[in-house]
Write a protein that holds these residues in place. Structure first.
Motif, PDB file in Angstrom:
ATOM      1  N   ARG B  39     -31.168   2.168 -20.646  1.00 53.19           N
ATOM      2  CA  ARG B  39     -29.858   2.091 -19.983  1.00 53.19           C
ATOM      3  C   ARG B  39     -28.712   1.948 -20.969  1.00 53.19           C
ATOM      4  N   ALA B  40     -27.589   2.528 -20.608  1.00 47.62           N
ATOM      5  CA  ALA B  40     -26.326   2.249 -21.302  1.00 47.62           C
ATOM      6  C   ALA B  40     -25.291   1.925 -20.226  1.00 47.62           C
ATOM      7  N   HIS B  41     -24.508   0.889 -20.456  1.00 48.25           N
ATOM      8  CA  HIS B  41     -23.417   0.529 -19.546  1.00 48.25           C
ATOM      9  C   HIS B  41     -22.118   0.781 -20.284  1.00 48.25           C
ATOM     10  N   ASN B  42     -21.265   1.592 -19.693  1.00 50.13           N
ATOM     11  CA  ASN B  42     -20.045   2.017 -20.383  1.00 50.13           C
ATOM     12  C   ASN B  42     -18.822   1.574 -19.590  1.00 50.13           C
ATOM     13  N   SER B  52     -19.695   1.274 -24.853  1.00 50.57           N
ATOM     14  CA  SER B  52     -20.982   1.060 -24.184  1.00 50.57           C
ATOM     15  C   SER B  52     -21.644  -0.199 -24.710  1.00 50.57           C
ATOM     16  N   VAL B  53     -22.465  -0.792 -23.863  1.00 53.41           N
ATOM     17  CA  VAL B  53     -23.355  -1.849 -24.316  1.00 53.41           C
ATOM     18  C   VAL B  53     -24.786  -1.448 -23.943  1.00 53.41           C
ATOM     19  N   MET B  54     -25.691  -1.704 -24.866  1.00 54.62           N
ATOM     20  CA  MET B  54     -27.101  -1.422 -24.648  1.00 54.62           C
ATOM     21  C   MET B  54     -27.872  -2.706 -24.921  1.00 54.62           C
ATOM     22  N   LEU B  55     -28.480  -3.256 -23.907  1.00 54.78           N
ATOM     23  CA  LEU B  55     -29.172  -4.548 -24.055  1.00 54.78           C
ATOM     24  C   LEU B  55     -30.511  -4.543 -23.312  1.00 54.78           C
ATOM     25  N   GLY B  56     -30.461  -4.457 -21.985  1.00 51.18           N
ATOM     26  CA  GLY B  56     -31.691  -4.566 -21.203  1.00 51.18           C
ATOM     27  C   GLY B  56     -32.370  -3.226 -21.012  1.00 51.18           C
ATOM     28  N   PHE B  57     -33.679  -3.250 -20.896  1.00 53.86           N
ATOM     29  CA  PHE B  57     -34.425  -2.047 -20.527  1.00 53.86           C
ATOM     30  C   PHE B  57     -35.700  -2.509 -19.837  1.00 53.86           C
ATOM     31  N   HIS B  58     -36.374  -1.574 -19.204  1.00 52.47           N
ATOM     32  CA  HIS B  58     -37.616  -1.926 -18.521  1.00 52.47           C
ATOM     33  C   HIS B  58     -38.756  -1.197 -19.209  1.00 52.47           C
ATOM     34  N   GLY B  59     -39.880  -1.879 -19.386  1.00 52.72           N
ATOM     35  CA  GLY B  59     -41.023  -1.208 -19.986  1.00 52.72           C
ATOM     36  C   GLY B  59     -42.172  -2.152 -20.199  1.00 52.72           C
ATOM     37  N   ALA B  60     -43.357  -1.617 -20.391  1.00 52.93           N
ATOM     38  CA  ALA B  60     -44.570  -2.411 -20.571  1.00 52.93           C
ATOM     39  C   ALA B  60     -44.752  -3.370 -19.396  1.00 52.93           C
ATOM     40  N   GLY B  61     -44.319  -2.909 -18.207  1.00 51.30           N
ATOM     41  CA  GLY B  61     -44.562  -3.676 -16.986  1.00 51.30           C
ATOM     42  C   GLY B  61     -43.559  -4.747 -16.660  1.00 51.30           C
ATOM     43  N   GLN B  62     -42.487  -4.887 -17.470  1.00 52.26           N
ATOM     44  CA  GLN B  62     -41.520  -5.950 -17.180  1.00 52.26           C
ATOM     45  C   GLN B  62     -40.141  -5.633 -17.761  1.00 52.26           C
TER      46      GLN B  62
END
Lengths: 192, 192
Positions: B39-42, B52-62
């Motif tokens: 994700r990118a939030h702009n 933009s800020v790039m911080l959270g993402f989803h993966g490996a089940g969480q």
């Protein structure tokens, strides 16, 4: 946009609208000025960490430079065995899309005389890493889909604000290459 | 890459090769762990400048987070009537491609036991701005072509070094979406 039929516009949203419209008219009369080349130079640092610099580009008939050199790091996160020294390459791609649509919204709003007060977007990309990890040849390497969600506030009716985003999408360089694809040539020179 | 047939490898080039290969084997057995969302939030700042800020993402089940929030500015240069507060969106796209190929080269070299000493690439994109400026409907909005030029040095014959770049290209998420395209959905919510 048909520059010759636009009413005169004042600067708005931080966009120098008269200058922008004059530039469009000027380029329309001298199409060779519209040929640009943009560049990124990247150097490997360590592991999956690399650093790009973006400074020079070509356009308007001559070599150009940014006000300063812009640097950007990229890396894989810990969960993908990287050292997390920066966003992942695919997040940079989402940032490119977000910022391209956002620049378009601002320019188009100014050209249409709409004052913006707040614009945000979230760009999400879904990817199955079995592709790039080489686990399955039936899974593509890249994003399976990308979703952009805009929130926009300004001094125009909801329909006019929505049309800004629609026109930004219709004239976005990054949206175009992501949805329609672009030929990419990769060459290699080995240093002995 | 067929993880089960690889010889045992030590960490190399800053890549934790045993961990990387173990991760690939682990994900091969639990494919749901390979589903990631980046994700990118702009947010629009002023004119064509956005952040933009790039911080959270989803993966490996969480849900996952980067070590810290990464911020990036984007703007148009003065010659395109912007304030040049950052690279252009299309340069960010070139950076995404460069860094994706570079991460691949490093990981693949480590998996093949090749020690890298220097790797660089230049990524150039040619664009005719009559598309995005709305001057000609016959000119596409995005890059007409992108050229990547690698220089690579390491402790392997030239042919083996060239094969690293070729395999990185074959497994690059960004190269895939740029050359094959990806569906992008754009939604808008107006704030009243």
């Amino acid at each position: 946009m048909q520059p010759n039929t636009k009413p005169a516009r004042l600067p708005l949203n931080g966009v120098d609208t008269p200058n922008l419209l004059a530039t469009i008219n000027f380029v329309a009369g001298q199409p060779e000025l519209a040929k640009f080349q943009f560049r990124a130079h990247n150097e490997w640092v360590e592991g999956t960490h690399s650093k790009s610099v973006m400074l020079g580009f070509h356009g308007a008939g001559q070599e150009q430079k940014h006000a300063k050199a812009y640097y950007a790091d990229s890396d894989h996160p810990a969960v993908l065995c990287g050292a997390d020294h920066g966003p992942t390459p695919v997040e940079w791609l989402l940032h490119a899309l977000a910022s391209c649509l956002m620049s378009g919204v601002a320019n188009i709003a100014a050209a249409r005389g709409i004052k913006l007060t707040k614009v945000r977007c979230s760009v999400d990309g879904d990817i199955d890493l079995r592709g790039i990890l080489g686990i399955s040849d039936e899974v593509r390497n890249g994003f399976q889909n990308i979703t952009v969600a805009f929130e926009i506030e300004g001094d125009a009716p909801s329909e006019k604000l929505q049309q800004l985003v629609e026109q930004a999408r219709a004239r976005s360089a990054v949206f175009d290459v992501l949805t329609n694809g672009v030929p990419v040539t990769v060459g290699v020179k080995t240093i002995q």
